[in-house]
Design a protein around this motif. Sequence first.
Motif, PDB file in Angstrom:
ATOM      1  N   GLY A  16      57.626   7.706  34.689  1.00 48.75           N
ATOM      2  CA  GLY A  16      56.641   6.930  33.953  1.00 48.75           C
ATOM      3  C   GLY A  16      57.318   5.915  33.052  1.00 48.75           C
ATOM      4  N   ILE A  17      56.759   4.714  32.982  1.00 43.27           N
ATOM      5  CA  ILE A  17      57.286   3.626  32.150  1.00 43.27           C
ATOM      6  C   ILE A  17      56.211   3.237  31.151  1.00 43.27           C
ATOM      7  CG2 ILE A  17      58.256   1.311  32.116  1.00 43.27           C
ATOM      8  CD1 ILE A  17      59.949   3.322  33.666  1.00 43.27           C
ATOM      9  N   PHE A  18      56.526   3.329  29.863  1.00 38.07           N
ATOM     10  CA  PHE A  18      55.557   3.038  28.807  1.00 38.07           C
ATOM     11  C   PHE A  18      56.177   2.045  27.835  1.00 38.07           C
ATOM     12  CE2 PHE A  18      52.883   5.009  25.148  1.00 38.07           C
ATOM     13  CZ  PHE A  18      51.905   4.044  25.331  1.00 38.07           C
ATOM     14  N   GLY A  19      55.760   0.780  27.936  1.00 38.39           N
ATOM     15  CA  GLY A  19      56.290  -0.261  27.073  1.00 38.39           C
ATOM     16  C   GLY A  19      55.280  -0.707  26.027  1.00 38.39           C
ATOM     17  N   GLY A  20      55.778  -1.366  24.995  1.00 40.02           N
ATOM     18  CA  GLY A  20      54.903  -1.885  23.946  1.00 40.02           C
ATOM     19  C   GLY A  20      55.711  -2.282  22.735  1.00 40.02           C
ATOM     20  N   THR A  21      55.048  -2.898  21.773  1.00 40.68           N
ATOM     21  CA  THR A  21      55.750  -3.248  20.543  1.00 40.68           C
ATOM     22  C   THR A  21      55.925  -2.022  19.643  1.00 40.68           C
ATOM     23  OG1 THR A  21      53.633  -3.921  19.563  1.00 40.68           O
ATOM     24  CG2 THR A  21      55.007  -5.655  20.527  1.00 40.68           C
ATOM     25  N   LEU A 115      49.511   1.424  31.859  1.00 41.36           N
ATOM     26  CA  LEU A 115      48.816   0.283  31.272  1.00 41.36           C
ATOM     27  C   LEU A 115      47.488   0.728  30.686  1.00 41.36           C
ATOM     28  CD1 LEU A 115      49.084  -2.397  34.126  1.00 41.36           C
ATOM     29  CD2 LEU A 115      50.463  -2.286  32.063  1.00 41.36           C
ATOM     30  N   GLY A 116      47.117   0.144  29.554  1.00 39.80           N
ATOM     31  CA  GLY A 116      45.773   0.307  29.041  1.00 39.80           C
ATOM     32  C   GLY A 116      44.805  -0.556  29.838  1.00 39.80           C
ATOM     33  N   ALA A 117      43.524  -0.177  29.811  1.00 40.36           N
ATOM     34  CA  ALA A 117      42.520  -0.920  30.578  1.00 40.36           C
ATOM     35  C   ALA A 117      42.428  -2.374  30.120  1.00 40.36           C
ATOM     36  CB  ALA A 117      41.162  -0.230  30.450  1.00 40.36           C
ATOM     37  N   VAL A 140      46.464   2.909  35.309  1.00 39.77           N
ATOM     38  CA  VAL A 140      45.615   2.255  34.316  1.00 39.77           C
ATOM     39  C   VAL A 140      44.825   3.327  33.576  1.00 39.77           C
ATOM     40  CG1 VAL A 140      43.797   0.553  33.922  1.00 39.77           C
ATOM     41  CG2 VAL A 140      45.470   0.193  35.758  1.00 39.77           C
ATOM     42  N   LEU A 141      44.972   3.344  32.270  1.00 40.25           N
ATOM     43  CA  LEU A 141      44.400   4.384  31.429  1.00 40.25           C
ATOM     44  C   LEU A 141      43.068   3.898  30.876  1.00 40.25           C
ATOM     45  CD1 LEU A 141      47.819   4.928  29.664  1.00 40.25           C
ATOM     46  CD2 LEU A 141      46.960   6.126  31.661  1.00 40.25           C
TER      47      LEU A 141
END
Length: 236
Positions: A16-21, A115-117, A140-141
Motif C-alpha cells: 500500500g502507498i499512502f502519500g500526502g502533506t 486515494l480519497g474519493a 479509492v476510499l
Amino acid sequence: MPTSNAAPVAPFQPLGIFGGTFDPVHLGHLRLAEEAREQLGLPEVRWIPAGQPPHRTGPRVASRHRLAMVCAATADNPAFSVDSAEVESDAPSYTVTTLERLRGLEGARPLVLLLGADAFLGFTRWHRWRDIVELAHLAVLTRPGFQFDPAKVAAGEGMPADAELAELIEGRRLAPGDSASLREGPAGSLVFLPMAPLAISATDIRARLGEARSVRYLLPSSVIDYIAANRLYRPE
C-alpha cells in the motif's frame, strides 16, 4: 529511503502507498490507512510525506517536521513504514515519479495507491495520470453508500462531468470484495473501499493550534508532544 517497522514479506504481496502533506498527520489518516490495510489484506502500508507539493499552497511547517511527525505517529504499527525520499528531494513531489521510483525498487510487486474519493474525482487532471494506472492499482476510499457510477460521472450528476474518469471506472473497476485480484498483477486495477468517516481535518487542527485550543483525541499523543516541543503551528 523507507524506514520500516514491517516484517519481511514475500515479493508479490501488495504494498500500500499512502502519500500526502500530513500537515499534521492525525487520527483520521491513521484510521484510513489501517482500514485500507485490513480490507485489502496489505502486509505493509508505506507512508510517503510530500516534500514539495506542486499543485497547492506550500505546507504550513517544514518537510522535516512533517516527516518526523509521521514517523512518530506510525512507530507502534508493524504494518506501517515511512519513505523519506520525497522530503529529501528538491524536485516536485509528483505521484507518477514516486511510483516510477518504487517500481524500480520493488520490481513486479503489486503497488496499491490509496486515494480519497475527492482526490479521485480530480484524478484525470493529475500529472501523467494514465501512467499512474500502469504503475499501480488504485484503491479509492469512500464513505459508506457512496457509488461511483460511470454513467453519472460522465454526465456530471452530483460530481464534475468527466468522460475519461468514467471510462477508467468502467474498464478497470474490480467487483466489490475482489481485492484478491490485486495480487494477480503489479498494476492496473481499481477498487472502491467504503470507510467509516472521521470528521477530522488538518485545516481545523492547524486553526485550533493557532488559537491555543486543545487537539487532544484528534492527534496521536506522540504528535502532540512533537508539536509542543518544536513550537509548531503557533500564530503567524
